[in-house]
Design a protein around this motif. Sequence first.
Motif, PDB file in Angstrom:
ATOM      1  N   GLN A 162       0.825  -1.199   0.000  1.00 43.14           N
ATOM      2  CA  GLN A 162       0.000   0.000   0.000  1.00 43.14           C
ATOM      3  C   GLN A 162       0.867   1.260   0.000  1.00 43.14           C
ATOM      4  O   GLN A 162       0.565   2.218  -0.706  1.00 43.14           O
ATOM      5  CB  GLN A 162      -0.927   0.015   1.230  1.00 43.14           C
ATOM      6  N   SER A 163       1.929   1.267   0.790  1.00 43.96           N
ATOM      7  CA  SER A 163       2.767   2.472   0.822  1.00 43.96           C
ATOM      8  C   SER A 163       3.398   2.691  -0.537  1.00 43.96           C
ATOM      9  O   SER A 163       3.550   3.819  -0.993  1.00 43.96           O
ATOM     10  CB  SER A 163       3.883   2.367   1.863  1.00 43.96           C
ATOM     11  N   ILE A 176       2.176   2.018  -3.433  1.00 46.54           N
ATOM     12  CA  ILE A 176       1.209   2.609  -4.371  1.00 46.54           C
ATOM     13  C   ILE A 176       1.125   4.123  -4.181  1.00 46.54           C
ATOM     14  O   ILE A 176       1.067   4.880  -5.151  1.00 46.54           O
ATOM     15  CB  ILE A 176      -0.173   1.950  -4.164  1.00 46.54           C
ATOM     16  N   VAL A 177       1.155   4.575  -2.921  1.00 49.39           N
ATOM     17  CA  VAL A 177       1.069   6.011  -2.682  1.00 49.39           C
ATOM     18  C   VAL A 177       2.400   6.698  -2.950  1.00 49.39           C
ATOM     19  O   VAL A 177       2.467   7.719  -3.645  1.00 49.39           O
ATOM     20  CB  VAL A 177       0.641   6.275  -1.217  1.00 49.39           C
ATOM     21  N   LEU A 178       3.478   6.117  -2.437  1.00 49.02           N
ATOM     22  CA  LEU A 178       4.767   6.814  -2.469  1.00 49.02           C
ATOM     23  C   LEU A 178       5.350   6.893  -3.864  1.00 49.02           C
ATOM     24  O   LEU A 178       6.074   7.838  -4.188  1.00 49.02           O
ATOM     25  CB  LEU A 178       5.752   6.118  -1.522  1.00 49.02           C
ATOM     26  N   ASP A 237       4.066   7.679  -6.562  1.00 49.45           N
ATOM     27  CA  ASP A 237       3.617   8.884  -7.252  1.00 49.45           C
ATOM     28  C   ASP A 237       4.513  10.076  -6.943  1.00 49.45           C
ATOM     29  O   ASP A 237       4.634  11.004  -7.729  1.00 49.45           O
ATOM     30  CB  ASP A 237       2.185   9.238  -6.843  1.00 49.45           C
ATOM     31  N   GLU A 290       9.555   6.141  -3.302  1.00 50.27           N
ATOM     32  CA  GLU A 290       9.303   4.752  -2.915  1.00 50.27           C
ATOM     33  C   GLU A 290      10.386   4.166  -2.009  1.00 50.27           C
ATOM     34  O   GLU A 290      10.173   3.157  -1.371  1.00 50.27           O
ATOM     35  CB  GLU A 290       9.069   3.855  -4.133  1.00 50.27           C
TER      36      GLU A 290
END
Lengths: 152, 260, 234
Positions: free
Chosen positions: B73-74, B76-78, B80, B84
């Motif tokens: 999950q992190s 997927i957000v990071l 962007d 990452e």
Amino acid sequence: MNTRTIEIAVGFFVAAAVVALFMLALKTSNLASYGQAEGYEIKAHFDNIGGLKVRSPVSAGGVHIGKVVSINYDTKDYEAVVTMSIQPDYQFPKDTAASILTSGLLGEQYIGLDPGGDEENLQPGDLIEITQPALVLEQVIGQFLYSKAQEE
Amino acid sequence: MMLDKLQLLGQKTLDIFARTGRGGAFLLHILYVLPATILRPALVIRQLYYVGVQTLVIIVVAGLFVGMVMALQSYIVLVDFGAEESISLMVALSIMRELGPVFTGLLFAGRAGSALTAEIGLMKSTEQLSGMEMMAVDPMKYVIAPRFLAGVISVPLLTAIFMAVAILGGYFVAVELLQLYDGFFWSQLQNKVDFYEDLLNGMIKSVVFGFVIVWIAVFEGHDCLPTSEGLGQATTRTVVHGSLAVLGLDFILTAIMFGV
Amino acid sequence: MGPSGTGKTTLLKLIGGQLKPDAGIIRVDGQDVHRLGHNELYEFRQRMMGMLFQSGALLTDLNVYDNVAFPLREHTRLTESVIRHLVLLKLQAVGLRGARNLMPAELSGGMARRVALARAIALDPEMILYDEPFTGQDPISMGVLVKLIHDMNHALGLTSVVVSHDVRETASISDYVYVISAGKVVEHGSPKDLYHSDSEWVKQFMDGLPDGPVPFHYPCADLLDDLMQTEQAK
């Protein structure tokens, strides 16, 4: 259930927990750096330190070589005084420059050291003469707009 | 009609006070006999097995999956933000500060807490506790205190294992599946995770949770009505009250530790 | 003796000091049980009393041998070999030496009570309290328990307090019987006297008659009235 089996299982359980704690403490936290050999301290004055904090990294050529120990404000010169601790293995010439840089566009701020060519090395307690303050985004944008306005 | 409702309210309130009082007195009694229990480590070790070792598997499996999911999950957000490499930090901080102690507390209440209540309640309803009293063996010393102590020791140990396994799970996803450079993974942690602020605070939480859950569990077992119905209710109460206590205390402790 | 729910077990718990009486004194061997402090009471129980519970109350996580050895290990500093001797002798006395490695869950109700009996006499108490020792037993186990309690009593010179509602078995081994009902002693005497009691109630209890002073019907209105009422309501 046999007492011996139980004791072995409990022993395993406790050992696993101890190993886990050690791993957490040493591998995934900064505990290791608490015990690290004390580095030598040098100081630097900056006009503006931006978002620099105590324990922010100090690096040279991208290599992590120390950390910020304390940040004060000198009311005589009206400048920020940053004390950093450098690991003893790393020596730098006297005319080294320190600048506050940002990792990535929005990342953490750190101090970058740029070695000069002096024969003599920095001694513990010395002051770095050549410094470059942090780039504050608002100021940069402000300046940009101002110069644009003047052009027109 | 109105009076009946009022009476019911009063009765419930008094009941709650009485329970709290009995629970407090019970805890004091446990603490009073605890020194005698420490002198009999064999009893505690046996309970460490039933309370701690038997909860180990569920903790390890849960920790692994929580760590892996957190990493995914992190990512997927990071990704962007091109950040990452901070996955490890995200995973480790959430695990150490919140998820580790809370998850372990909830799982412990469900797995070991309910078992403790059921076991003690069953010993009570089959007269084993009375039987001990008549054999001049204090069940407080022989049954309750060893279980209490084993539980209080187990929860922080389980929490440490949960945290370590969850971070390894995150490592697996980040480095093996998402092909991140593993040097970043560890260096991020070593630079940004504070031993005292993050890890130690998490462990302190787990100590508090363990104490409260085990207290509730042994009290409910000892206080239950000696019928199959009473036993069932007591077991449910352990899980419900234990879990709610963990979540409520977590909020309070977070507010104290990390400032408001 | 007395019917269910009259306070027989409560009385035993009072004697054992597990419950405190609201009023009155209970003396065991001249000692007021409820005047003793926690530690004194435990010491007193260890020396004086054994108790046999209805269910046996064996510790479910220990096998038969360890259950009998439990009070010895807790209260004495005997070596394991001495304990082994004692335990085997006690188990021999109840006829279960061969079952020493079984777990309580593997025992029948009667066997569990015999093991519990062996455990109760492990510390050689002065008296044993029996809580409903015969309830729910088949005739053979009942016979075994009756014989054991009787023999034990005479061989060891124990005082036994048996609480029961199994009239014939209890009467056959007891010297003196108190019959209680609703918390009151209604009759006492030797079993023989009780069988010839004048009280209708005691007669009904001793002979197990379905109707008498304790009516067959739960108190209610007349059947005819009850039936008519339903019809009227319709």
